[in-house]
Each structure stands twice: as C-alpha cells, then as structure tokens.
Scaffold this active site. Structure first.
Site, mmCIF file in Angstrom:
data_model
loop_
_atom_site.group_PDB
_atom_site.id
_atom_site.type_symbol
_atom_site.label_atom_id
_atom_site.label_comp_id
_atom_site.label_asym_id
_atom_site.label_seq_id
_atom_site.Cartn_x
_atom_site.Cartn_y
_atom_site.Cartn_z
ATOM 1 N N LYS A 108 0.860 -1.184 0.000
ATOM 2 C CA LYS A 108 0.000 0.000 0.000
ATOM 3 C C LYS A 108 0.899 1.237 0.000
ATOM 4 O O LYS A 108 1.497 1.586 1.012
ATOM 5 C CB LYS A 108 -0.927 0.001 1.214
ATOM 6 C CG LYS A 108 -1.944 1.128 1.208
ATOM 7 C CD LYS A 108 -2.873 1.033 2.403
ATOM 8 C CE LYS A 108 -3.918 2.120 2.350
ATOM 9 N NZ LYS A 108 -3.312 3.479 2.392
ATOM 10 N N ARG A 129 -8.413 12.057 -6.254
ATOM 11 C CA ARG A 129 -9.568 11.359 -5.699
ATOM 12 C C ARG A 129 -10.654 12.334 -5.251
ATOM 13 O O ARG A 129 -11.830 12.105 -5.456
ATOM 14 C CB ARG A 129 -9.140 10.498 -4.510
ATOM 15 C CG ARG A 129 -10.337 9.940 -3.737
ATOM 16 C CD ARG A 129 -9.900 9.155 -2.525
ATOM 17 N NE ARG A 129 -9.439 7.837 -2.922
ATOM 18 C CZ ARG A 129 -8.761 7.017 -2.117
ATOM 19 N NH1 ARG A 129 -8.430 7.419 -0.914
ATOM 20 N NH2 ARG A 129 -8.399 5.825 -2.528
ATOM 21 N N CYS A 392 -25.625 20.524 31.780
ATOM 22 C CA CYS A 392 -26.911 21.110 32.196
ATOM 23 C C CYS A 392 -27.290 20.781 33.636
ATOM 24 O O CYS A 392 -28.285 21.300 34.148
ATOM 25 C CB CYS A 392 -28.024 20.668 31.249
ATOM 26 S SG CYS A 392 -28.460 18.922 31.369
#
Length: 662
Positions: A108, A129, A392
């Site tokens: 790769k 790409r 909260c």
C-alpha cells in the site's frame, strides 16, 4: 465555554486550518493519517455516528476545475491484525460460496491517488480522488511527471488508469533541504496541487499504476501485466495466493524489508484477483468488498494522563476523554485518548496522574492499553463518573445492558441541542455553507437559533436584531448566509432523515429508509404507526431492532413531531427516484427463505437491491415475492396463506439475469 465546547472548537479550528494549507496553499503540515486523527477525535465526541462521519476523501479544491469520476474512487476497509485479515477472507468466501479464492497481494503506497483518462490512446485528463465522487483536474500537472505515458499504442476507446503518486525518500531528502515539507506524502500532495504546472515539473514526482478500467483483462494480475506492457510503472512487489498463510507471509516479508524501499508504504492491500468475482462482491457504502488494507502494526508510547474530562454528545452520551502530556506516537503528536465509558475506566483502573501506555494503529483513535501502577502516587483517588450532566446539571441515567451513561434532557441540555444543530447543518446533511460550529454557537447564545426549524426562519428574526453590530458580521456576510440557507430548502429524503440525528440512523440506514419508503409522507405516516407494529421496519434489511426501537422512541415524543411539522413547512423534500425503473423488481418488496445453491443470501440481497427491490426479513401481505431456496422455513407456509407469489431459485435467476419471471 465548557470543556466540550472548547475541545470541539479547537478540533474544528485545527481541521479548517489544515484544510486551507492542504487545499489552497499547497503547504500541508501534517500527513493524511494525522489529518484523519483530528477528524476522528472530532467524531469521538459523538461515538455512535463515528461510522457515518468517516468520509472517502476530502472535498475538491475550489481552485481547480472539478472532475466527476465515472466510477467512484472508494477507500478501502482496514484491518490491524491477523484476525481482521482472516475475517475478510472468510466473509468473501461466504458471500461467493467459494472454498478457494485467489488473492493478489500488493504494498500500500503512501502517496496521493490519481485517475488518468485516455481516449483512443491519447492522454486527455487526470484527476485527484477528491471526495471519492468528484476530484480536482490536475491534467497539466500529471503531464509533467517524468515517464508518464502521453500516448498508448493500439488502444481504442476510453481507458482509465488509476494509481498512486509519490516522491521517493532519496528525492525527498534533496527536495526538503529547507524543511519545507513534513514528509514525502505531503511533498507529493503539495507538488501535484500547484496552479503553476512549472512548479510541479520541477518536483521529482513518481507514480505506480494499479488499476485499469475499460480493458478486457479478467484478473487483477492481468491488469498489472497490461499496465506494464502499456508503459506504466507497476510495483514489482506482488504475490498471488489462495491461503490465509500466504497472505500473512507476504505481509511479514514486506514489513521486514519496508525500510529498504525507497518509498513509504503503510500496509498491504489484498484484492480478489478475479475481476468477475470483484464485480459480484460489489461495494458497501464506502469501500469495495473485494479488497482490504492490512495496516502495519500499532505503535506504542508512554506518557502522563493529566486529567479525565467528560464530553456530552448529540445523543446525550457522556464520553470520558483522557487529556495527556503530548507524546509522539508513530509520527503523530497525541494529546487526547479515548476512554470509551465508565466500565472501561473501571476495568483498566485508570486514574488521573497515571503513567499510561498509548496505542495507535493506523488512523484509529489512540487508546490507553496499560496503566503503570508502579508509578502511581500513593492515595491516588479512583475516577468518579459524574452523576449529573456536566453541561446542564441533570441527573444522568444508564440503560440496563448498556455501558453508555446519558443525559436525559434531550431538548433542555444546551450541549445536546448545539450538537444536534451542528449535525443538521453538516456536510452530509443540509450542508449549509457559512453556518459552521462557531456560528451555530453564536446564534444559539443570542437566542436566534434554539431549535432546528429556527434556521429557516432566521431572516425573519434578524429584522428585529441588528446583526451588523456584532463582530465579524457585515452586510455581505449576512446576505451570503441567508442565501446559503435559502438554497438548502430543497433536499433529498435520505439526507433529510440523516440530518435529524436519530440514534442508530446514520447515512447508510437513512438511505435504506429512503429507498424503502420512497417519499417523506410514506415514511412519516409509517413511523407514526410504529407504536402499533414495528415488524415491517425491523424487517428492512440493514435497519434491525436497535434502529427500529430508536425510530419508535423518536416518533413517540411530541417535541419531535412538532419539530418535523415546523421544519417540513419550510422545505421541499424530494422523493427517491429509482435508477432501476425498467427493472421488473423495481420497488418490489422481496423476502428470502431457505438455502440458495448458486449464490449466497448476501449476494442475492445485493443483486436484488441493485435492481431496485426492497429486501425485508419480514413477510406480510405487502410482500411482493418470496424467494424460496432449499428447505424453506415457516415463511413459505405463511406466503401461501397470504397469497404472496413464490419464486424458486431457477425463477429467481431468470429474474436477475433476463428480467422475466417465468
């Protein structure tokens, strides 16, 4: 500003900064892996939508003309251990019902993907790409690469060649004497994406070709041979094997010699060699099923955990995150690590002040894998997970059987509402340019955008509010924002469903729902009836019980129904237009039962969906066809009782191959 907001803003600012460097200034400072690291840290805030946040590539650079890819340039699925490779091989064998499948193994290359188009042998266009579907036109720049073929002898018609552009390590050392680039990958990217092709020509770009679209070859190995015969550079390291042992052997051989290569690689790519089988396997939402990238082994480093802080995501999940003393892990500076949930913290006994071992594999979010208890100071307290929401103050809850702890105040918690709004305007949802994270927080704090539908009525409220008095806002920027909002009043059904941020309903599930119900009214009316019967929804292939329960919960709340009614009054939601309108299966609901002999159930479902069918596991009077293989179950008897037409496997093959039923 809360810790969550600070981290969210910091990450988004970093991503935006590197986008400008990479896409506009051609001076990238970080690698693809480091960039992905930032994006996935951002996605960590909302872990349940992690999979849907991941993208194939980056948006096309506006400075270049856009090129639409005839076939998408998809990314690859990744594996990080031998089990992942074994799983890949087993999965494709099951899908194809084959005991032996030939696999081509290749390195790769850590470079930049490109596509080159030839017409009657003449080089006419090259593109990056981009986002996988649309790339940038870099024709003139690719033409400057030494040895890149401009004419292919004896080639007729259209041919597309794909590959990877890179700079060799030896060339990089010469090029980077002034430390202009971080690494060879970034140097290649910056060199290719120059507006002045003369600058590109002065850079030592190289390439490897690995794909050919439009040829007559029958296998990936034949493709590589053909590319070489046509004059393209093809990587010499490749191996054909039909066994898991052979795949792992090639990985180990290349891994051990990788530092002797004059170019960077970051793993091994496995591809099904037979192109017919590749076509049968098809693609998932993001990647081809026929290929896998086995990334090189994880890298480890030790550092100190300064503090554990809590993030509140869009769905209310409280996620613990480790703030670390920054440490270099495989070339990436890591200062945050995922702690997942309170169970993970307890299991590993992670405490603030600990010396921890960080693991980073490929572009996966860093993880804490080990704690050095010998280095722990005496009386270091255990981490106590908060009993109230840090945003909260509401008492948190934990559903039995789930590790996640949640804030129940879905609409009153500021953090959740802001994250819902950010999700709604995000790229894969409404994609409202000019309404980014900072703007959402700004308008929320001013009380101008508190609910989702407030976005589309913002212009009315601005009549009573002088926005130009606020820092950073002028007549032009206000007009641009309002025009951007106005341009997004028309949206496709799948993007609309995804924009709602319903738990377990990511991009893929939203597309499945849109394809199944076709129009908003059909979907809405069916969801309203879920409290009576959700078996049809559970049966939709790919939705499942969790998705159905989440939709049922969403539509059981009056607040959400009001929000949908207010929102749809401002919008036009486009129905799904089928690309398979001529298919006899278009919009037909199909259920499978029994064992198919000629193809797996998985492949049969893919073929049916390709032809426009809606695949379900639930048989009802609405079902159009039951496909019955060997030893059909109770569905066969039920189909007879309901009068549903039954097709045997031979009839099924006639449908998918000839388009006829009998």
């Amino acid at each position: 500003m809360t810790n969550l907001e600070k981290m969210r803003e910091k990450l988004q600012d970093q991503i935006n900064y590197h986008n400008v460097l990479y896409h506009q200034k051609n001076k990238p400072e970080i690698s693809d892996a480091e960039y992905d690291e930032l994006k996935k840290k951002l996605a960590e805030i909302e872990p349940e939508i992690y999979a849907t946040q991941d993208s194939v590539g980056a948006p096309p650079d506006e400075r270049f003309s856009k090129v639409e890819h005839q076939e998408p340039m998809l990314s690859l699925e990744n594996a990080y251990d031998e089990q992942g490779v074994e799983k890949f091989l087993s999965k494709i064998k099951r899908f194809l019902i084959e005991d032996k499948i030939e696999i081509l193994c290749e390195p790769k290359i850590d470079g930049l993907s490109f596509s080159a188009i030839y017409e009657d042998g003449r080089f006419v266009k090259a593109a990056t790409r981009g986002d996988g579907f649309v790339g940038e036109d870099v024709t003139h720049n690719v033409a400057t690469i030494k040895g890149f073929p401009k004419f292919l002898q004896g080639v007729q018609g259209r041919l597309e060649v794909r590959g990877e552009i890179y700079i060799s390590n030896s060339d990089f050392l010469k090029l980077n004497e002034n430390d202009e680039f971080a690494n060879p990958r970034n140097a290649a990217a910056g060199s290719l994406k120059q507006l002045d092709a003369n600058i590109t020509a002065s850079r030592p770009l190289r390439y490897f070709a690995y794909s050919l679209i439009g040829g007559a070859e029958k296998s990936q190995s034949e493709v590589l041979n053909k590319l070489e015969a046509l004059g393209f550079c093809v990587n010499e390291h490749q191996s054909l094997t039909s066994s898991l042992d052979g795949m792992l052997k090639f990985y180990n051989e290349v891994y051990n010699c990788r530092y002797n290569l004059d170019y960077d690689i970051d793993g091994i790519v496995y591809k099904v060699n037979d192109l017919v089988l590749q076509n049968r396997l098809g693609n998932t939402h993001k990647a081809p099923r026929s290929a896998l990238a086995y990334k090189f082994s994880a890298v480890y480093a030790k550092t100190k955990l300064n503090k554990i802080f809590i993030q509140v995501g869009r769905t209310g999940v409280l996620t613990p995150v480790a703030d670390l003393v920054p440490v270099n892990v495989g070339g990436v500076l890591v200062s945050r690590a995922s702690l997942h949930n309170q169970d993970e913290i307890k299991r590993k006994d992670i405490r603030e002040g600990d010396i921890v071992t960080i693991k980073r594999a490929g572009d996966v979010i860093p993880q804490i894998v080990e704690v050095s208890r010998d280095s722990r100071l005496p009386n270091t307290p255990e981490f106590v997970f908060p009993e109230v929401c840090p945003e909260c103050g509401s008492k948190v809850r934990q559903v039995e059987g789930e590790a996640a702890v949640r804030c129940p105040e879905e609409f009153a918690c500021k953090a959740q509402m802001i994250e819902k709004l950010k999700h709604f305007v995000s790229k894969d949802a409404f994609d409202i340019v000019g309404l980014g994270d900072k703007q959402i927080e700004f308008f929320y704090d001013l009380g101008l955008i508190k609910q989702i539908h407030d976005i589309f009525t913002l212009e009315e409220r601005l009549d009573e509010f002088n926005l130009e008095e606020q820092s950073g806002w002028g007549e032009k920027s206000i007009a641009n924002l309002l025009n951007s909002i106005q341009s997004r009043r028309v949206i496709t059904l799948d993007r609309f469903i995804f924009s709602l941020g319903i738990r377990f309903i990511g991009q893929v599930a939203a597309e499945l729902l849109a394809d199944y119900y076709v129009s908003y009214n059909n979907w809405y009316n069916s969801m309203i009836e879920l409290s009576l019967d959700n078996t049809e929804l559970v049966g939709i292939d790919g939705i499942g019980k969790k998705g159905a329960e989440s939709l049922e919960s969403f539509f059981s709340k009056e607040h959400n129904i009001k929000m949908l009614n207010d929102l749809t009054a401002c919008l036009q939601i486009l129905p799904v237009s089928s690309n398979s309108s001529n298919s006899v299966l278009n919009n037909k609901i199909i259920v499978f039962t029994g064992k198919l002999l000629a193809m797996s159930r998985g492949e049969a479902k893919v073929r049916a969906k390709t032809l426009g069918a809606k695949v379900s596991s639930h048989l009802s009077a609405k079902t159009d066809y039951l496909i019955a293989g060997e030893k059909p179950g109770s569905k066969y008897k039920k189909a007879v009782e309901l009068g549903v037409e039954i097709l045997d496997e031979d009839q099924w093959h006639k449908v998918i191959s000839l388009g006829v039923f009998k």
